[in-house]
Design a protein around this motif. Structure first.
Motif, PDB file in Angstrom:
ATOM      1  N   LYS A   2     -10.358  33.600  72.050  1.00  0.00           N
ATOM      2  CA  LYS A   2      -9.961  34.934  72.465  1.00  0.00           C
ATOM      3  C   LYS A   2      -8.743  35.401  71.670  1.00  0.00           C
ATOM      4  N   GLN A   3      -8.712  36.666  71.348  1.00  0.00           N
ATOM      5  CA  GLN A   3      -7.569  37.234  70.636  1.00  0.00           C
ATOM      6  C   GLN A   3      -6.546  37.717  71.657  1.00  0.00           C
ATOM      7  N   HIS A   4      -5.525  36.926  71.860  1.00  0.00           N
ATOM      8  CA  HIS A   4      -4.549  37.206  72.896  1.00  0.00           C
ATOM      9  C   HIS A   4      -3.569  38.317  72.526  1.00  0.00           C
ATOM     10  N   GLY A   5      -3.436  38.625  71.237  1.00  0.00           N
ATOM     11  CA  GLY A   5      -2.511  39.675  70.809  1.00  0.00           C
ATOM     12  C   GLY A   5      -2.847  41.023  71.405  1.00  0.00           C
ATOM     13  N   GLU A   6      -4.105  41.388  71.328  1.00  0.00           N
ATOM     14  CA  GLU A   6      -4.539  42.677  71.878  1.00  0.00           C
ATOM     15  C   GLU A   6      -4.373  42.702  73.392  1.00  0.00           C
ATOM     16  N   ILE A   7      -4.686  41.590  74.037  1.00  0.00           N
ATOM     17  CA  ILE A   7      -4.530  41.502  75.486  1.00  0.00           C
ATOM     18  C   ILE A   7      -3.064  41.684  75.868  1.00  0.00           C
ATOM     19  N   ALA A   8      -2.166  40.983  75.167  1.00  0.00           N
ATOM     20  CA  ALA A   8      -0.737  41.083  75.466  1.00  0.00           C
ATOM     21  C   ALA A   8      -0.232  42.509  75.274  1.00  0.00           C
ATOM     22  N   GLU A   9      -0.629  43.132  74.184  1.00  0.00           N
ATOM     23  CA  GLU A   9      -0.188  44.512  73.947  1.00  0.00           C
ATOM     24  C   GLU A   9      -0.689  45.436  75.049  1.00  0.00           C
ATOM     25  N   ASN A  10      -1.937  45.293  75.440  1.00  0.00           N
ATOM     26  CA  ASN A  10      -2.488  46.136  76.504  1.00  0.00           C
ATOM     27  C   ASN A  10      -1.771  45.906  77.831  1.00  0.00           C
ATOM     28  N   LEU A  11      -1.446  44.658  78.133  1.00  0.00           N
ATOM     29  CA  LEU A  11      -0.715  44.359  79.367  1.00  0.00           C
ATOM     30  C   LEU A  11       0.671  44.998  79.345  1.00  0.00           C
ATOM     31  N   PHE A  12       1.340  44.950  78.199  1.00  0.00           N
ATOM     32  CA  PHE A  12       2.646  45.596  78.089  1.00  0.00           C
ATOM     33  C   PHE A  12       2.505  47.098  78.330  1.00  0.00           C
ATOM     34  N   ARG A  13       1.499  47.692  77.737  1.00  0.00           N
ATOM     35  CA  ARG A  13       1.283  49.135  77.892  1.00  0.00           C
ATOM     36  C   ARG A  13       0.895  49.503  79.329  1.00  0.00           C
ATOM     37  N   GLU A  14       0.376  48.535  80.090  1.00  0.00           N
ATOM     38  CA  GLU A  14       0.071  48.773  81.509  1.00  0.00           C
ATOM     39  C   GLU A  14       1.342  48.806  82.349  1.00  0.00           C
ATOM     40  N   GLY A  15       2.445  48.269  81.808  1.00  0.00           N
ATOM     41  CA  GLY A  15       3.701  48.282  82.541  1.00  0.00           C
ATOM     42  C   GLY A  15       4.336  46.925  82.758  1.00  0.00           C
ATOM     43  N   TYR A  16       3.639  45.850  82.378  1.00  0.00           N
ATOM     44  CA  TYR A  16       4.255  44.529  82.477  1.00  0.00           C
ATOM     45  C   TYR A  16       5.376  44.421  81.451  1.00  0.00           C
ATOM     46  N   ASN A  17       6.395  43.617  81.761  1.00  0.00           N
ATOM     47  CA  ASN A  17       7.444  43.437  80.771  1.00  0.00           C
ATOM     48  C   ASN A  17       6.934  42.530  79.647  1.00  0.00           C
ATOM     49  N   CYS A  18       7.740  42.358  78.622  1.00  0.00           N
ATOM     50  CA  CYS A  18       7.298  41.631  77.425  1.00  0.00           C
ATOM     51  C   CYS A  18       6.958  40.173  77.717  1.00  0.00           C
ATOM     52  N   ALA A  19       7.751  39.499  78.524  1.00  0.00           N
ATOM     53  CA  ALA A  19       7.467  38.099  78.864  1.00  0.00           C
ATOM     54  C   ALA A  19       6.196  38.003  79.702  1.00  0.00           C
ATOM     55  N   GLN A  20       6.060  38.892  80.663  1.00  0.00           N
ATOM     56  CA  GLN A  20       4.866  38.901  81.498  1.00  0.00           C
ATOM     57  C   GLN A  20       3.621  39.150  80.658  1.00  0.00           C
ATOM     58  N   ALA A  21       3.703  40.089  79.742  1.00  0.00           N
ATOM     59  CA  ALA A  21       2.532  40.424  78.922  1.00  0.00           C
ATOM     60  C   ALA A  21       2.040  39.216  78.137  1.00  0.00           C
ATOM     61  N   VAL A  22       2.960  38.456  77.566  1.00  0.00           N
ATOM     62  CA  VAL A  22       2.560  37.284  76.775  1.00  0.00           C
ATOM     63  C   VAL A  22       2.018  36.183  77.688  1.00  0.00           C
ATOM     64  N   LEU A  23       2.738  35.855  78.751  1.00  0.00           N
ATOM     65  CA  LEU A  23       2.271  34.780  79.624  1.00  0.00           C
ATOM     66  C   LEU A  23       0.945  35.137  80.284  1.00  0.00           C
ATOM     67  N   LEU A  24       0.813  36.356  80.776  1.00  0.00           N
ATOM     68  CA  LEU A  24      -0.436  36.785  81.401  1.00  0.00           C
ATOM     69  C   LEU A  24      -1.608  36.786  80.417  1.00  0.00           C
ATOM     70  N   ALA A  25      -1.343  37.134  79.179  1.00  0.00           N
ATOM     71  CA  ALA A  25      -2.416  37.166  78.169  1.00  0.00           C
ATOM     72  C   ALA A  25      -3.045  35.794  77.972  1.00  0.00           C
ATOM     73  N   PHE A  26      -2.288  34.754  78.240  1.00  0.00           N
ATOM     74  CA  PHE A  26      -2.769  33.382  78.036  1.00  0.00           C
ATOM     75  C   PHE A  26      -3.203  32.708  79.338  1.00  0.00           C
ATOM     76  N   SER A  27      -3.550  33.492  80.344  1.00  0.00           N
ATOM     77  CA  SER A  27      -3.964  32.900  81.617  1.00  0.00           C
ATOM     78  C   SER A  27      -5.213  32.035  81.455  1.00  0.00           C
ATOM     79  N   ASP A  28      -6.046  32.365  80.486  1.00  0.00           N
ATOM     80  CA  ASP A  28      -7.236  31.543  80.237  1.00  0.00           C
ATOM     81  C   ASP A  28      -6.865  30.173  79.673  1.00  0.00           C
ATOM     82  N   VAL A  29      -5.703  30.079  79.076  1.00  0.00           N
ATOM     83  CA  VAL A  29      -5.222  28.828  78.484  1.00  0.00           C
ATOM     84  C   VAL A  29      -4.345  28.064  79.482  1.00  0.00           C
TER      85      VAL A  29
END
Length: 155
Positions: A2-29
């Motif tokens: 999975k390409q986590h970069g796009e997921i992280a960016e989308n999560l940030f744009r949803e309103g999550y902070n930067c740390a949340q966006a990265v950690l949440l993007a890797f929930s599958d891992v």
């Protein structure tokens, strides 16, 4: 993988902070539930509670590395050493691309709104900040570092 970069960016744009966006993007891992991951990483936004210290994307990435490759035995000096090398490898790669891992440096030229309150996520907010790209880059570096390993099986 999975390409986590796009997921992280989308999560940030949803309103999550930067740390949340990265950690949440890797929930599958990581295997973390969304609520747990969001709460765990919530203090690290804005360079630790908006103090503009270590970039939250870097902190989120360090959390992913800790969950996936971290040590848990205080007597495991070899594991500790190896883990710190991995975290420093990540930080070095992020710094090479962006010039720093410090939020205030990354946001230089962007006026800080004083106080503890987060800024409203307006179109202007996104135009003046590199944060969406920084969370994407942090996740892409992690993807590269973690390779094609299947960590979900080990959880």
């Amino acid at each position: 993988m999975k390409q986590h970069g796009e997921i992280a960016e989308n999560l940030f744009r949803e309103g999550y902070n930067c740390a949340q966006a990265v950690l949440l993007a890797f929930s599958d891992v990581t295997g973390l539930e969304q609520r747990t991951a969001a709460q765990l990483s919530s203090p690290f936004g804005g360079g630790l509670g908006r103090m503009r210290e270590v970039c939250g994307a870097v902190s989120g990435a360090a959390m992913v590395l800790g969950i996936v490759e971290g040590y848990d035995d205080p007597a495991d000096t070899a594991g500790k050493k190896a883990h710190y090398h991995r975290v420093q490898e990540f930080a070095g790669r992020f710094k090479e691309q962006n010039g720093s891992i410090i939020c205030r440096d990354l946001l230089s030229g962007t006026a800080a709104v004083q106080g503890s309150d987060p800024e409203a996520r307006t179109p202007g907010y996104y135009r003046k900040r590199p944060c969406p790209e920084l969370v994407r880059q942090a996740a892409e570096i992690l993807d590269d570092m973690l390779g094609d390993r299947e960590y979900a099986e080990a959880l």
